[in-house]
Design a protein around this motif. Structure first.
Motif, PDB file in Angstrom:
ATOM      1  N   ARG A1931     -13.182  -9.269   4.371  1.00 26.50           N
ATOM      2  CA  ARG A1931     -14.639  -9.163   4.550  1.00 26.50           C
ATOM      3  C   ARG A1931     -15.023  -9.339   6.024  1.00 26.50           C
ATOM      4  O   ARG A1931     -15.844  -8.620   6.569  1.00 26.50           O
ATOM      5  CB  ARG A1931     -15.373 -10.223   3.724  1.00 26.50           C
ATOM      6  N   HIS A1933     -13.169  -8.819   8.613  1.00 24.89           N
ATOM      7  CA  HIS A1933     -12.725  -7.657   9.393  1.00 24.89           C
ATOM      8  C   HIS A1933     -13.770  -6.559   9.291  1.00 24.89           C
ATOM      9  O   HIS A1933     -14.162  -5.943  10.279  1.00 24.89           O
ATOM     10  CB  HIS A1933     -11.366  -7.188   8.820  1.00 24.89           C
ATOM     11  N   ASN A1934     -14.212  -6.324   8.085  1.00 25.72           N
ATOM     12  CA  ASN A1934     -15.186  -5.262   7.870  1.00 25.72           C
ATOM     13  C   ASN A1934     -16.492  -5.570   8.611  1.00 25.72           C
ATOM     14  O   ASN A1934     -17.106  -4.699   9.226  1.00 25.72           O
ATOM     15  CB  ASN A1934     -15.430  -5.109   6.371  1.00 25.72           C
ATOM     16  N   LYS A1935     -16.884  -6.835   8.517  1.00 31.06           N
ATOM     17  CA  LYS A1935     -18.159  -7.211   9.149  1.00 31.06           C
ATOM     18  C   LYS A1935     -18.077  -6.959  10.660  1.00 31.06           C
ATOM     19  O   LYS A1935     -18.993  -6.411  11.270  1.00 31.06           O
ATOM     20  CB  LYS A1935     -18.430  -8.692   8.887  1.00 31.06           C
ATOM     21  N   ARG A1937     -16.161  -4.842  12.131  1.00 33.52           N
ATOM     22  CA  ARG A1937     -16.148  -3.396  12.386  1.00 33.52           C
ATOM     23  C   ARG A1937     -17.578  -2.864  12.400  1.00 33.52           C
ATOM     24  O   ARG A1937     -17.964  -2.117  13.297  1.00 33.52           O
ATOM     25  CB  ARG A1937     -15.338  -2.728  11.256  1.00 33.52           C
ATOM     26  N   LYS A1987     -11.201   1.963   7.754  1.00 33.23           N
ATOM     27  CA  LYS A1987     -11.770   1.057   6.752  1.00 33.23           C
ATOM     28  C   LYS A1987     -10.634   0.403   5.989  1.00 33.23           C
ATOM     29  O   LYS A1987      -9.561   0.963   5.839  1.00 33.23           O
ATOM     30  CB  LYS A1987     -12.626   1.858   5.764  1.00 33.23           C
ATOM     31  N   ILE A1988     -10.900  -0.757   5.470  1.00 37.20           N
ATOM     32  CA  ILE A1988      -9.876  -1.446   4.665  1.00 37.20           C
ATOM     33  C   ILE A1988     -10.028  -0.913   3.252  1.00 37.20           C
ATOM     34  O   ILE A1988     -11.088  -1.075   2.629  1.00 37.20           O
ATOM     35  CB  ILE A1988     -10.105  -2.954   4.684  1.00 37.20           C
ATOM     36  N   LEU A1991     -11.478  -2.737   0.137  1.00 41.88           N
ATOM     37  CA  LEU A1991     -12.912  -3.039  -0.005  1.00 41.88           C
ATOM     38  C   LEU A1991     -13.686  -1.839  -0.530  1.00 41.88           C
ATOM     39  O   LEU A1991     -14.845  -1.965  -0.885  1.00 41.88           O
ATOM     40  CB  LEU A1991     -13.487  -3.424   1.355  1.00 41.88           C
ATOM     41  N   TYR A1992     -12.985  -0.701  -0.531  1.00 44.75           N
ATOM     42  CA  TYR A1992     -13.769   0.496  -0.876  1.00 44.75           C
ATOM     43  C   TYR A1992     -13.305   1.149  -2.156  1.00 44.75           C
ATOM     44  O   TYR A1992     -13.347   2.334  -2.317  1.00 44.75           O
ATOM     45  CB  TYR A1992     -13.707   1.504   0.283  1.00 44.75           C
TER      46      TYR A1992
END
Length: 2005
Positions: A1931, A1933-1935, A1937, A1987-1988, A1991-1992
């Motif tokens: 999470r 990492h995504n944030k 990004r 993207k990871i 998470l998707y």
């Protein structure tokens, strides 16, 4: 003490006797020996002066010096104020207690038992003996009154600053005794003169030259510094050496110092062969040190010199010269700061001397040349310039000197003659020893005639010096300048001129009058000039000084003989060959010939009887050089007091001489004087006197005046006829006097009188007592009628009555002495047979000229008489020629017209004074002093005077707006004249003159009343300054209708009528009013008071300067009574006070205009600091009176003005300045002090209540006005600055109103220079400290401050005691009447007010006695009526119970005890007093810094002791209740002690107060008191927000109480209503019903527990919020207030509230800064109960971490010691075990308010984010291995969130932390936070409005700049390049990004914005940024778009298999 008025006191021989009778020595004639400066008796006149008015203020002013003398023996009063400062200094010395640990018990109360124990064991103060006895009120009063009268200060005004010198118009300093002029004196000592070689004697002369004026300004001083060996070479030429010629030091006088003065030194040597250059050569080449080289040459030179001395020793030749620029000496030696005190005083003296002379002001440059106070300098002059034979004249010298001052001087390039001349230059001492005058007389002191003398060098002033000659001087100076023999044949090359003073033509008649030079005889018969080698037309610089005989004849002349001197010794050549002769006859037509002459020179000896002719006359058979042309130039100057050297004066004196000697015919130039033309010539010469040079007139002023007066008094008899020269002499005198005044403006006193003239009248003028010898053919009858007494000097007869008179007196003076000494001589005066004698042929019937019309007739009669007199002068020949001067003057003045009248008016003072002195001499010489006054002078003279006064008054009245200056002078001259007449004439008559003046002046008051009032004021002030002023006012007379219709019950009868009847009671009223009987009886004081009351009328145009004038006049009169030794007896004083009784009502009337001393607000008081009394609890922040005023409270309060009289409301427009009000009040107190108490009582008993209240109000004001300020205030205030502002105001007004004359301006200027003007204290005299001009503030010495405080203390005590006496009188009258209550409250208020101030122990003792008596007589006033009074009284008593002075404590505690006892006796408990005392103590403790619990503890013990000793009440519950109360108070005290410890630690102090207040949760009054105290403390420290919260809490408390009392719709419902202001307020709701029943007596009785109190508190809270800039909170406060105002329909208040709201809302948008917060942790047992406590501190906005840590570190270091305190530098959690137990640790961290996300929705504005804060956060970076910082991937962060117990702002500035939580952020979270912050910054910079390109570029540079370390790119590379292993981090990492995506977009926006903002010069820079951004975007692109997958994932649909993307 009512006096029995029935029998006239005339019978009593007591002290009152003095008030009735004029003493016999009213007038006295003194013959003064004139002081003589020299030991040899001089030739000059004696001095006469008339002395009277011994006690009058004209001569003995009340100046501060005299006051200070009288104040020396004062007893020092004890003031707590001063004691306290001493205590505090001691405390600071011993105060180590701060070092101990600070512990606070959790409860604010200490253990009950221990404190009681303490109290029981302490010692009480002394008990007052009779306190517990019950005595009758009368006895008590009597005893108190007796005690009060003991040790009182007799003269109140002796303690008050002396009256203002500027106002002292009646001041008339005695003029200086006439003395010779001297300028600034410098002393020059010649010490040594050394040349490189010593071969011959060298002689020197010194003289001063002024280059700018091109003038030699001193005579020559000759000195001789040769060794004895050298002197011996000349012994044969001057065998006798007079000691006077051996002087080596000289005193030069410089009248006009200027930067252009040089001291010129010329050297000469014996004449020798060769020109000057040759003779100087050896001195320039050879040195004694190279003697071997030049040995032979030197020997040769010495031999040659010896030869020359033997042969030519009489002659000199010029050698060398040099000059010293005096300015360099004076200024370079640091002239002004001489430290040694003795020289300092000398300096002042002489500087003053110079200023006194009042020469015209100098330019700035000159002011620097002050030759009286420079540091003495010793100079060594090394370079001399060789004299040039052809450049010896003075003209050449001035060119050289001017050149010398230039930097590139020609002289510097010349080769100098090297020598060493040492001289000393210093200011001359005041009276140097061994000094010779220019005439070689010995000047005193001259202890030993054998000592080498110093010479005074005669000055030739650069400009005129206006000083009359007073000593004999007759010197002649001859200056041969040049001779031209170029056309004369024969050997005439070395020319010497011999100068001789010849009495006849025979060579033997040369007189020895020429002064010798140096080392020679004293006088010579001839003098030779210097010789210039081989020069046929030489120039000379010789000065020949002669002492010429007084009586020169036509044969006296100067003879000049020219010689050729042969230098070579040839056979049969004589040494001197005469080659020419010329001469100057000295007298011509009776005049001395002086000036420049160009004379022909005769080759042969002049023929016989040449001396009466001048050489210009071509004598037959004489041979002249160059054809009888003027070839010899010479100048002759005289310094003489015999020869006037002015044609006009010479002619006048010669004519008078001719008349006196009766030597007709007399040849005068071209006129032969005979008896026929002498009268016309004499009159013409008198008229021509105005053409004479003023300088000369002044120098011969005394002689001139005496001759004019002689001509008036003894008209000459010419050819048997008396010639009346009165008119001509009067005119000449008037014009002369006027001219002197006009031209010598600077030399005047402040009445515009010329000092020269006034000293002439005072000392030199006397009536000529001898008559001129009768002319040879005057008829016999006249000679016989002459009074015998006047023939003395001629008679050889022996007088039977006085055998001493046998010998003929040597001088007129001796003769006069004898006449005065012998009273046995017949002094029949020439009136006897005069036609004007009463009943004579031309006598005028004398009537009382009462009406102006009669006065007019009198003056007309006078005119007719004059013409008759002139017509009949020749026929009527009165039998004697003696005319009385004063009568002639009066007559001439009355009949004078046009210019003469104008001139005499301009200088009226002169003629007035002349008349007065003449009258007094006449009375004395004719033994008329014993006659009744009415018979002293003939009626016609009295008529003339009346006519004169009437005419002059009319002039004053009619011309005052045209010629202000003249009228002011005229007015004061007239007043002085009348003042003098009171000593000479019938007083009733003089009073009539005063009335006629008033009538005239009143006729004209219409146009500009102010300036006429000012004139009248000056006039009456001068008349009143008479020494018998009191007696003139008939002080013992009682007010009955006067027996005669005029007030002047003439002096003879007045004494009998004065005591005719006694006072009836209705008369008391008229004694206190300016009633007709009062004004008739006390004529002068009536006039004065009437003027005063007119000027003070409130609606009058009372201009400030008039107030000052009137009040100052009164003040100075009262001062003179106080200082007068005749009036020390109290009985006499009370009679004098009767003259001023109407002053009391006058001052009561002006109450509304007086300056308000009670109001401490700064705008009314120039020096607020002085008036604010630190001890007074009412001056805490919330001055309660202010609160009440804001609240519009109906309650009166002790500080507000008490009596609701209309006058009080009018106080705002105060019209009198502070200074005037103070003086008026001191006069008012003087009358109260000295008036008869019985009279006062009877008067007060007739007053109405409002009038008594007004009187009380005045006393209240007096107490404030004279309150003691303490030593500190005295050091602080510079009395001058205070006065200055006042004076400036006065001057402005005067100038604007045009009432000030140019004279006054001039007078002010003169006063600054005059010897007696200026500020009293020399220190302020500009002329003394002329270099200190801008240093207004001179620190007073310790002794001065000490003495001032003693005086101030005594004044304060005396003033307060007078007020106390008056209060007692008022109480007495009240007891009689019924209307007492309202007045009593007023009396008590004034008493309380007096206790509130700083009072002396002495006063307080009496004050407490009076207070006890008052409470004893009227207890219901305190315990039934108003709670206010009881509260105030308790507060005052408690305050004094804690006094440091034990006697004050004794009295205060006994008063407090009796107060409790009385309260108990009225109602069996004393709840009211209990409550009030407890509250008072709390407020005292809270606010007063100087409060001392130790003292109070003793007082409490004293009260306990009284309770134990009180036998009557022993069995009642009373003692127990007292004990309870006392212990309760003791508890409060114990808290205070703790507060004392924390005095320096504001946070601790407030914490403590907070706890004490919390402890009073159950007693609302006390809690309220403590909240108030806290508010006060906060305001003091500028914490306005906290102060406002204290007030809000107070208001909430009151609201709680009010809502319990009644349910009122519009009032707040307790605390809840206040929640919107602060969430903390709810704590006030603890007051619940079970604790409080509002009905209980004494609870919540304070003034705040009311609606108006609530309103007041809220208003104040709003005001504090406003100061704290918390405008939003103001709104909340007013939301509570508005409903109350609305309910009361108070629209005015509502308007004001909405106005304030509008202001507040407008200010919301201003830039504001609220507090900064810090977390402070305290660790270590040193901190006591604060150990391990954490607080959040609120500090002022923008406080840096360093500042607070510095403050705390410093504070605790001071307390624990430097090495004990340690600051922990990080913010990590502290481990207690690792700390050193002996140290104190502080950890300080900056914290920010922290809000949860949901909160942020509510808190939008800046205010929201800074108000009601309870959570705070700080971050601490760390890495896992213990370092604070590491790489990006290992950087962690800890967030700590603190919660406090209350929300900020609260009622204190530090709040405990009650909860703490921590959040740890991982490295990636840290990175996210960083990126979010950066993005935010970018967004902000982009959207800022208005745009700020600089800021934008800065942020951009930080984001896209390539080199940025740990920049965005690096963060992305570290965290986004890999997908993290740990799914927990997905999470994050995504944030991160997404953050970068956002960041990238924001960068783009920012670039776009930047492009639109930049100018052409930045284009390249922008491209660079764009390039960098592109690179950055490309680098980020792959990282941002990865993207990871986890998470998707799509949502799992049952049908479809999971997809991976």
């Amino acid at each position: 003490t009512r006096k029995n008025y029935s029998h006239p006191p005339g019978a009593e021989p007591g002290p009152l006797r003095q008030l009735l009778e004029f003493p016999s020595d009213d007038l006295e004639l003194l013959l003064q020996e004139r002081e003589c400066a020299t030991i040899e008796p001089p030739k000059h006149a004696a001095l006469w002066s008339v002395r009277y008015q011994r006690y009058s203020t004209t001569q003995t002013p009340h100046n501060s010096e005299r006051q200070r003398e009288k104040q020396k023996g004062l007893v020092k009063q004890t003031f707590e104020l001063d004691e306290a400062t001493i205590d505090r200094q001691d405390e600071q010395v011993t105060d180590d207690s701060k070092r101990h640990s600070v512990s606070l018990d959790d409860t604010p109360r200490g253990s009950w038992a221990s404190s009681i124990f303490d109290l029981k064991n302490s010692t009480p103060d002394a008990l007052l003996p009779s306190v517990l006895e019950r005595t009758a009120a009368e006895d008590m009063d009597r005893r108190n009154a007796e005690n009060r009268q003991q040790g009182r200060h007799a003269d109140l005004l002796g303690l008050y600053p002396a009256p203002d010198e500027d106002e002292a118009i009646e001041r008339c300093a005695i003029p200086e005794v006439p003395k010779e002029h001297s300028g600034q004196r410098i002393m020059v000592k010649c010490l040594s003169l050394k040349f490189e070689i010593e071969i011959e004697p060298i002689f020197g002369t010194l003289a001063l030259y002024d280059v700018r004026e091109k003038k030699k300004i001193s005579e020559d001083f000759h000195f001789d510094l040769n060794s004895d060996q050298m002197k011996s070479l000349l012994r044969p030429h001057s065998p006798h050496v007079a000691i006077s010629t051996l002087a080596r030091s000289a005193i030069f006088s410089i009248t006009y110092p200027s930067p252009d003065i040089f001291l010129v030194i010329k050297l000469e040597k014996v004449l020798q062969q060769g020109d000057i250059g040759e003779c100087c050569e050896p001195y320039m080449v050879m040195k004694e040190s190279d003697s071997t080289k030049h040995k032979e040459k030197l020997e040769k030179l010495r031999a040659q010199a010896e030869q020359m001395c033997t042969r030519l020793g009489r002659f000199r030749m010029p050698f060398a010269w040099t000059a010293i620029h005096l300015l360099n000496i004076v200024s370079s030696v640091g002239g002004l700061d001489r430290s040694d005190s003795d020289s300092d005083t000398e300096r002042k003296g002489t500087w003053n001397e110079r200023k006194k002379k009042g020469f015209e002001r100098m330019s700035v440059g000159e002011d620097m040349c002050n030759f009286t106070n420079f540091r003495p300098a010793t100079l060594t002059v090394t370079n001399f310039f060789k004299q040039e034979g052809d450049r010896l004249s003075d003209e050449d010298l001035y060119k050289f000197l001017a050149d010398m001052r230039r930097p590139s001087s020609v002289l510097r390039r010349l080769r100098p003659v090297t020598a060493q001349l040492k001289i000393d230059i210093s200011p001359a001492p005041e009276a140097p020893h061994y000094c010779l005058s220019p005439e070689l007389l010995h000047v005193k002191p001259y202890p030993d005639p054998r000592v080498r003398p110093t010479k005074e060098v005669l000055e030739f002033p650069a400009r005129y010096v206006y000083t009359p000659h007073t000593t004999y001087r007759n010197l002649l100076y001859v200056y041969p300048q040049s001779v031209n023999f170029s056309s004369r044949q024969g050997s005439v090359r070395n020319i010497a001129v011999k100068v001789q003073f010849m009495a006849g033509e025979d060579p033997s008649q040369a007189m020895p009058v020429i002064f010798g030079k140096s080392s020679c005889a004293e006088f010579y018969k001839e003098a030779y000039t210097q010789v210039i080698y081989h020069n046929k037309s030489p120039e000379f610089y010789e000065e020949v000084k002669m002492k010429i005989p007084a009586n020169l004849t036509d044969n006296h002349h100067l003879l000049f003989t020219f010689y050729h001197i042969s230098c070579q010794t040839k056979q049969n050549t004589p040494l001197e060959t005469p080659v020419g002769y010329t001469w100057i006859p000295l007298m011509q037509h009776g005049r001395l010939r002086t000036g420049s002459f160009s004379l022909p020179v005769s080759v042969d000896k002049p023929p016989p009887s040449y001396s009466v002719l001048t050489p210009d006359v071509q004598l037959p058979g004489m041979k002249w050089v160059d054809n009888h042309k003027g070839v010899f130039n010479v100048e002759v100057k005289a310094a003489s007091s015999v020869h006037t050297q002015d044609p006009h004066l010479d002619k006048f004196f010669t004519l008078v001489y001719v008349l006196e000697e009766y030597s007709f015919p007399y040849r005068l130039k071209d006129v032969i004087i005979t008896e026929a033309n002498v009268e016309a010539e004499l009159k013409a010469s008198m008229a021509a006197l105005k053409g004479a040079l003023l300088d000369t007139c002044v120098r011969f002023l005394h002689q001139l005046m005496s001759k004019l007066i002689l001509l008036i008094v003894h008209p000459p008899v010419i050819a048997g006829q008396i010639v009346n020269l009165g008119r001509a002499a009067f005119e000449a005198m008037a014009l002369l006097v006027n001219q002197i005044h006009k031209n010598l403006e600077g030399n005047q006193d402040h009445h515009g009188r010329n000092n020269l003239l006034s000293s002439y009248i005072h000392y030199c003028f006397h009536l000529p007592t001898t008559e001129p010898v009768s002319p040879p053919y005057a008829t016999l009858s006249r000679a016989t009628a002459r009074p015998t007494s006047l023939l003395l000097s001629r008679s050889k007869s022996i007088s039977n009555s006085n055998p001493d008179l046998a010998s003929t007196p040597a001088t007129p003076d001796e003769e006069v002495q004898r006449i005065i000494g012998s009273k046995g001589i017949d002094r029949s005066h020439s009136w006897v047979n005069s036609a004007y004698a009463p009943g004579g042929s031309r006598a005028v019937l004398r009537r009382n000229p009462n009406s102006s019309c009669e006065l007019k007739q009198a003056s007309e009669r006078a005119c007719n008489r004059m013409s008759a007199f002139i017509e009949t002068a020749s026929i009527l020949c009165p039998p004697s020629r003696q005319i009385l001067l004063h009568e002639e003057l009066a007559l001439q003045w009355v009949v004078s017209t046009s210019t003469v009248r104008e001139a005499s008016l301009q200088q009226a003072w002169f003629f007035f004074q002349l008349m007065v002195k003449s009258m007094s001499h006449h009375l004395f010489l004719s033994s008329r002093l014993d006659m009744p006054r009415r018979q002293r002078f003939p009626d016609r003279f009295v008529d003339d005077i009346a006519a004169l006064v009437c005419a002059i008054s009319a002039d004053i009245a009619s011309r005052y707006h045209k010629d202000v200056e003249l009228v002011e002078r005229l007015n004061s001259s007239l007043a002085f004249f009348l003042n003098d007449l009171l000593s000479l004439l019938d007083r009733g008559f003089v009073f009539n003159l005063v009335r006629s003046y008033y009538k005239q002046v009143h006729l004209h008051t219409a146009q500009n009343p102010n300036s006429l009032t000012a004139l009248r004021m000056d006039f009456i002030r001068i008349v009143c300054s008479h020494e018998h002023y009191v007696t003139l006012n008939l002080p013992c007379a009682t007010l009955s209708p006067p027996a005669s219709p005029s007030p002047s019950t003439s002096s003879t009868t007045s004494q009998s009528s004065a005591f005719s009847c006694h006072v009836q009671d209705q008369g008391v009223v008229s004694m206190f009013e300016l009633s007709v009987p009062f004004r008739q009886q006390h004529f002068l004081s009536g006039l004065l008071l009437a003027e005063l009351s007119l000027i003070l009328e409130p609606d009058g145009e009372g201009v400030f300067f008039l107030h000052k004038k009137a009040i100052s006049a009164l003040h100075s009169l009262l001062c003179s009574h106080d200082a007068d030794p005749r009036y020390t007896d109290p009985q006499v004083r009370s009679h004098i006070a009767q003259l001023y009784l109407p002053l009391i009502p006058i001052v009561m009337e002006t109450l509304g205009q007086l300056y308000d001393f009670t109001d401490p607000s700064p705008q009314r008081v120039r020096h607020a600091s002085v008036l604010v009394d630190d001890n007074d609890p009412d001056n805490g922040t919330i001055s309660q009176s202010v609160a009440m005023a804001i609240a519009g409270s109906p309650l009166p309060h002790s500080k507000a003005n008490h009596f609701t009289l209309p006058s009080v409301a009018g106080r705002q427009c105060s019209t009198l300045s502070a200074e005037c009000s103070r003086t008026l009040l001191v006069c008012f107190l003087w009358v109260l002090k000295n008036a008869d108490a019985g009279l006062l009582e009877r008067w007060i008993s007739d007053l109405s209540v409002p009038q008594i209240n007004r009187l009380l109000d005045l006393l209240h004001l007096c107490l404030s006005c004279f309150e003691y300020k303490g030593k500190k205030a005295l050091q602080r205030i510079n009395s001058l600055t205070f006065k200055k502002s006042q004076d400036m105001k006065a001057r402005l007004e005067e100038a604007i109103l045009g009432t000030i004359g140019a004279r006054q301006e001039m007078v002010r200027r003169c006063r600054e220079r005059s010897p007696y003007g200026g500020q009293e204290n020399v220190r302020w005299r500009k002329n003394v400290t002329h270099w200190r001009q801008n240093a207004d503030r001179v620190d007073k010495t310790k002794a001065e401050v000490e003495q001032e405080s003693v005086v101030d203390g005594n004044l304060a005590t005396e003033a307060a005691l007078i007020a106390l006496d008056t209060l007692e009188v008022i109480v007495k009258t009240v007891v009689m009447s019924e209307l007492k209550e309202s007045v009593l409250v007023g009396v008590l208020r004034v008493l309380l007010h007096s206790m509130a101030g700083n009072q002396s122990a002495l006063f307080l003792q009496h004050c407490f006695s009076t207070q006890r008596a008052l409470v004893y007589k009227f207890p219901e006033m305190l315990f039934e009526e108003d709670t206010e009074l009881c509260a105030d009284l308790c507060l005052r008593l408690l305050r004094h119970c804690s006094s440091s002075v034990s006697s004050i404590r004794s009295h205060a505690s006994s008063s407090l005890y009796l107060l409790m006892r009385q309260n108990f006796e009225i109602g069996n408990n004393f709840a009211r007093v209990k409550m009030q005392v407890t509250m008072s103590l709390s407020s005292l403790v809270g606010t007063s810094m100087k409060f001392n619990e130790e003292h109070l503890r003793r007082s409490l013990k004293t009260i306990l002791t009284y309770a134990e000793d009180d036998l009557e009440l022993r069995d009642s519950p009373f003692p127990e209740q007292v004990q309870d109360l006392v212990f309760n108070l003791h508890m409060i005290l114990t808290d205070t002690v703790k507060m004392k410890e924390h005095q320096q630690d504001p946070e601790m102090l407030i914490d403590l107060m907070y706890r004490i207040a919390k402890g009073y949760q159950n007693s609302p009054d006390l809690r309220l008191t403590w909240l108030q105290n806290m508010a006060g403390k906060h305001s003091e420290r500028g914490n306005h927000a906290e102060a406002a919260h204290c007030l809000v809490h107070s208001a909430a408390l009151v609201a709680e109480y009010l809502s319990m009392l009644e349910d009122c719709r519009y009032l707040p419902i307790g605390c809840v209503s206040f929640q919107s202001i602060s969430s903390n307020v709810l704590e006030e709701s603890a007051v619940s019903d079970d604790i409080l029943s509002p009905e209980e007596e004494g609870i919540c009785s304070g003034k705040y527990f009311s609606e108006s109190g609530l309103v007041g508190l809220l208003e104040q809270a709003a005001a504090s919020f406003n100061m704290a800039a918390m405008y939003e909170a103001i709104n909340e406060v007013y939301k509570i207030l508005c409903p109350i105002h609305e309910a009361n329909r108070d629209f005015k208040k509502l308007a004001s509230v909405h106005g304030k709201l509008q202001d507040a809302f407008n200010k919301v948008y201003n830039q504001r800064m609220f507090g900064t917060y810090f977390r402070v942790g305290l660790y270590g047992c040193r901190f006591g109960d604060l150990d391990e406590q954490e607080f959040v501190y609120k500090e002022p906005s923008i406080t840096k971490l360093a500042e607070i840590s510095h403050r705390l570190e410093e504070f605790y270091s001071e307390r624990f010691g430097d090495d004990v305190v340690v600051i922990i530098k990080d913010s990590n959690p502290v481990d207690k075990n690792k700390l050193d137990p002996n140290k104190a640790y502080l950890q300080i961290t900056y914290v920010e308010p922290f809000f949860d996300t949901y909160e942020l929705k509510e808190r939008i504005t800046y205010f929201d984010k800074n108000y009601n804060l309870r959570t705070f956060m700080y971050c601490t970076p760390f890495t896992l291995d213990g370092r604070a910082h590491g790489d990006l991937h290992e950087q962690y962060k800890r967030k700590t969130i603190l919660t406090t117990s209350h929300a900020f702002p609260y009622i204190k500035t530090r709040i405990n932390v009650i909860h703490k939580e921590e959040i740890v952020l991982m490295p990636m979270e840290v990175a996210i936070e960083d990126m979010q912050k950066k993005t935010q910054e970018l967004a902000f910079a982009t959207h800022q409005d208005p745009a700020d390109p600089k800021m934008l570029q800065m942020v951009l540079q930080g984001c896209v700049g390539t080199t940025v370390n740990q920049g965005p790119l690096e963060v992305a590379q570290v965290f986004l390049s890999e997908i993290p292993e740990d799914p927990k981090l997905f999470r994050h990492h995504n944030k991160l990004r997404l953050c970068f995506k956002d960041f990238s977009k924001r960068c783009e926006d920012a670039l776009r914005k930047n492009k639109s903002l930049i100018g052409p010069d930045q284009k390249e820079y922008h491209r660079e940024l764009e390039r960098n951004y592109t690179k950055l975007r490309e680098a980020l692109f792959p990282l941002i778009n990865r993207k990871i997958p986890q998470l998707y994932r799509p949502l799992p649909l049952p049908t479809t298999p999971t997809q991976r993307s």
